[in-house]
Design an enzyme around this catalytic site. Structure first.
Site, PDB file in Angstrom:
ATOM      1  CE  LYS A   1      -3.788   2.067   2.704  1.00 51.67           C
ATOM      2  NZ  LYS A   1      -4.657   1.904   3.889  1.00 51.67           N
TER       3      LYS A   1
ATOM      4  CB  SER B   1      -7.210   4.615   2.960  1.00 54.32           C
ATOM      5  OG  SER B   1      -6.563   3.789   3.926  1.00 54.32           O
TER       6      SER B   1
ATOM      7  CB  SER C   1      -8.485   2.150   5.767  1.00 49.05           C
ATOM      8  OG  SER C   1      -8.974   3.463   5.792  1.00 49.05           O
TER       9      SER C   1
END
Length: 481
Positions: A81, A157, A181
């Site tokens: 990520k 996210s 997230s």
């Protein structure tokens, strides 16, 4: 360089991470072949999905050549990520122009563990700027599209990671969770998403604590066993970490294979802020409750006694202070203070809010959050696990969450969709989204299981039962390898 055939791509996409590692260990395929297959799939699908925003193929190829054969994920392609975790030589931009060119000097402890497990990172995935959105449509990189339907969000996210895994670019990818997230994009993309217990994953060496225990790291995957094995591979504190939850002696992969019998499960269907819950999300959680009852568990209705509106206001003020502090701390590395031109308007509003809050108020806010957490943990003690909707709504169209907003409070009011998420960031309880429902028009809807403090094992056992009772692994989105 390995030749990638369509047959190889089909076989690659059909296996989860542990399945690919078994394939490598059998000698039928090499880690280098898997890396080239993943690269081919990423390059084929990413123009439609925009899930991967920074490719690091040469670094990944080198890692594949050296991937430890004895790792649980030996030679398995992976994506990091674009937020928080340090990966030597590869910037983490947070989708923020201010951080766009800061390559890491070394690997974080988590990244080292990822590599020791045999995983082969090939790039970084898209995130909303700073991670503060449950959609993924940053100004810097643009929207990540949901593989199930390209006009709705994959969530955030960790939206880039979830879209990549759902589309079979990789079998699992890094994710993190400060208010949902991991779980939100898992729900929106039909994946498994576990937010582990507080302190389960170390932030060493660059951070000790983030958001007073409110931020958690793990992954999104397509199978419960991949999530359990990944947790085994990366969990554990480092000396001096502030939170130290107990771990099962046999490990989580082994725990996940053990039967769960006669558990008492609380069923929560009413949103703790009093807001509406969509009929499809209610259908998902009630249908899952029936499956759990058919498996021999006792399911009891429960209403959360939790002032979600007040807790959310305090939590967002806390994170505004933390945001302002983070930008100030990174000024020496960037070489200048942040300006409004280098962040999205909502990020600037958070920075300004954080700068305006006194140290005394901030200390009182942190204490208030801990009181909220203690009350929540206490009321759920009678249950072995608690079942809730993951989100209150199916995947939203793009534009619902808009980081060009300048009103910090008005923006945060939109997070009512994720009102079942952040209470478990506050409490430190493990929480897991599972893909137990699809809408009539084919969109995935997740349900959330919440465990007792430090008890991911029970969640993984229940999830394994649900996965066997109502398999989801063969469901494929329209955009898929």
């Amino acid at each position: 360089m390995a030749i990638v055939t369509e047959a190889l791509i089909r076989d690659y996409a059909a296996r989860d991470g542990l399945g690919l590692a078994e394939w490598v260990r059998s000698g039928a395929v090499s880690a280098a072949e898997l890396a080239e297959t993943a690269i081919t799939v990423i390059d084929r699908l990413n123009p439609r999905l925009n899930a991967v925003t920074r490719k690091a193929y040469d670094i990944g190829r080198d890692l594949a050549a050296r991937a430890p054969a004895d790792g649980p994920f030996a030679g398995v392609p992976f994506l990091m990520k674009d937020l928080a975790s340090q990966w030597q030589g590869v910037p983490a931009t947070w989708s923020c122009p201010y951080f766009s060119d800061l390559p890491a000097a070394s690997d974080s402890e988590l990244t080292q563990r990822i590599k020791r497990a045999g995983l082969v990172p090939l790039g970084r995935t898209n995130v909303p700027e700073g991670g503060w959105c449950i959609s993924t449509e940053p100004k810097l990189y643009g929207r990540t599209h949901n593989p199930w339907r390209e006009d709705v969000t994959p969530g955030g996210s960790s939206g880039g990671s979830a879209a990549a895994v759902a589309a079979r670019m990789v079998p699992l990818a890094e994710a993190s969770d400060g208010a949902g997230s991991i779980r939100v994009p898992a729900a929106n993309c039909g994946l498994v998403g576990l937010k582990p217990s507080r302190g389960r994953i170390s932030f060493a060496p660059d951070a000790v604590d983030i958001w007073y225990g409110g931020v958690y790291m793990l992954c999104v995957s397509r199978t419960v066993r991949d999530t359990a094995a990944y947790l085994d591979a990366v969990a554990g504190g480092t000396p001096g970490d502030p939170y130290t939850p107990q771990s099962p002696a046999e490990g989580w992969a082994a725990a996940a294979r053990q039967p769960a019998r006669g558990l008492r499960i609380g069923l929560v269907t009413r949103a703790p802020d009093g807001g509406p819950v969509h009929p499809e999300n209610l259908a998902a959680v009630r249908g899952t409750a029936k499956v759990l009852e058919s498996l021999g568990h006792v399911v009891e209705e429960h209403t959360l006694d939790f002032d979600a509106r007040r807790a959310w206001a305090v939590y967002t003020n806390m994170l505004a202070v933390e945001t302002a502090a983070m930008f100030a701390a990174l000024e020496p590395l960037v070489g200048r203070p942040v300006t409004p031109a280098e962040v999205e308007p909502l990020t600037w509003a958070a920075i300004e809010r954080g700068r305006s809050i006194s140290g005394i108020r901030h200390a009182n806010d942190v204490e208030a959050l801990r009181h909220f957490a203690r009350g929540l943990v206490g009321q759920l003690l009678p249950f072995d696990a608690v079942l809730t909707p993951t989100l209150t709504q199916p995947p939203r169209p793009f534009g619902h969450w808009d980081m060009s907003m300048t009103d910090f409070d008005a923006y945060n009011a939109l997070w009512s969709d994720a009102v079942f998420m952040f209470p478990f960031n506050l409490s430190g309880l493990p929480a897991m989204s599972l893909p137990m429902h699809w809408t009539p028009d084919g969109l995935p809807v997740g349900v959330q299981l919440v465990g007792r403090t430090g008890d991911e094992a029970t969640l993984l056992r229940l999830a394994t039962q649900l996965e066997a009772a109502q398999p989801w692994i063969d469901r494929k989105p329209p955009v898929c390898a």
